[in-house]
Design a protein around this motif. Structure first.
Motif, PDB file in Angstrom:
ATOM      1  N   SER A  41      61.854  13.945  42.277  1.00  0.00           N
ATOM      2  CA  SER A  41      61.374  14.557  41.027  1.00  0.00           C
ATOM      3  C   SER A  41      60.416  13.620  40.296  1.00  0.00           C
ATOM      4  CB  SER A  41      62.545  14.883  40.098  1.00  0.00           C
ATOM      5  OG  SER A  41      63.349  15.882  40.665  1.00  0.00           O
ATOM      6  N   ASP A 161      59.655  21.810  42.060  1.00  0.00           N
ATOM      7  CA  ASP A 161      60.779  20.872  42.114  1.00  0.00           C
ATOM      8  C   ASP A 161      62.084  21.640  42.283  1.00  0.00           C
ATOM      9  OD1 ASP A 161      62.394  18.699  42.099  1.00  0.00           O
ATOM     10  OD2 ASP A 161      61.901  18.030  40.065  1.00  0.00           O
ATOM     11  N   GLU A 162      62.551  21.699  43.502  1.00  0.00           N
ATOM     12  CA  GLU A 162      63.799  22.414  43.843  1.00  0.00           C
ATOM     13  C   GLU A 162      63.863  23.793  43.193  1.00  0.00           C
ATOM     14  OE1 GLU A 162      67.434  20.298  43.894  1.00  0.00           O
ATOM     15  OE2 GLU A 162      66.479  18.357  44.121  1.00  0.00           O
TER      16      GLU A 162
END
Ligand code: ADP
Ligand code: MG
Length: 240
Positions: A41, A161-162
């Motif tokens: 991240s 991000d995810e």
């Protein structure tokens, strides 16, 4: 499209990114995998200056993000970002969430912005949800709105991000499908994900990060079938 050179990032004494070098080519889909806490991240956040690098350079289409002469706000508009937690504005409708950026930052008229918004909602399969509020949507629908909102700024690169980590399992597929469609249209994307099946199928390149380093990178075939590094092997043996 993106070039990262000797990027380092520390929070106080904690060195989170240790010497990161990456190139992302136009239309390339890069998936970043690795254990929790490895710096994935932070790396994405350094790419659009949500975090300021401690050392090193980040070039976006040739412009250096870390150069004080660079117009950061203009550069940021080239990068769309989609987060795990959607980050939609709860007091704005779906359409308002999507048109806010284009109206404020791209001087689009209300009509123009709405037209673009409708196109994008159709693209993510949510045209009928234009005038509802986010809390009436499922997680998968919220994330598809978040993708439409990122696209509304007409970015050249999308960072994820995810994007499916906060979703119930039955909603993961609809979000991955939208991302797959974007990949097929040639969108340049960098995606942090735990969805190994998606990475295998859609990524042009997979990057494995551990403890602030890029330990190994290669085609999905190289990383998933023939990982060379033992840390990659150990990680994959746990998640596959
Ligand atoms: P990942 O996304 O791979 O799980 P992160 O980039 O979120 O990893 O975090 C890497 C490390 O940096 C972790 O140890 C995390 O606690 C730390 N970290 C991240 N953001 C901050 C911050 N703003 N302040 C202090 N430490 C942070
Ligand atoms: Mg993370």
């Amino acid at each position: 499209m993106i070039k990262v050179e000797n990027l380092k990032k520390s929070f106080g004494d904690l060195e989170v990114l240790k010497d990161i070098n990456i190139n992302v080519d136009p239309q390339e889909v890069v998936c970043v995998i690795g254990p929790s806490g490895s710096g994935k991240s932070t790396l994405l956040r350094c790419l659009n200056l949500l975090e300021e690098p401690t050392a090193g350079d980040v070039f976006i289409e040739g412009d250096n993000l870390t150069d004080s002469k660079t117009n950061i706000n203009q550069l940021r508009q080239k990068l769309g970002m989609v987060f795990q937690q959607f980050n939609l504005f709860p007091h704005k409708t779906v359409m308002e969430n999507i048109t806010l950026g284009p109206k404020r930052l791209k001087n689009k008229s209300e009509t123009e912005a709405r037209e673009l918004g409708m196109q994008l909602l159709e693209k993510v399969g949510l045209a009928e949800k234009a005038d509802v509020y986010p809390d009436t949507l499922s997680g998968g629908q919220k994330q598809r709105v978040a993708i439409a909102r990122a696209l509304a700024m007409q970015p050249n690169i999308l960072l994820f991000d995810e994007p499916t980590s906060a979703l119930d399992p039955e909603m993961v597929g609809e979000v991955l499908q939208v991302m797959k469609d974007l990949a097929e249209e040639g969108m340049t994307m960098t995606i942090v994900t735990h969805e190994m099946g998606f990475a295998k199928e859609v990524a042009d390149r997979v990057i494995f990060m551990d403890e602030g380093y890029i330990v190994e990178e290669g085609t999905p075939e190289q990383i998933f079938q023939h990982p060379k590094n033992e840390r990659t092997q150990a990680f994959l043996s746990k998640v596959l």
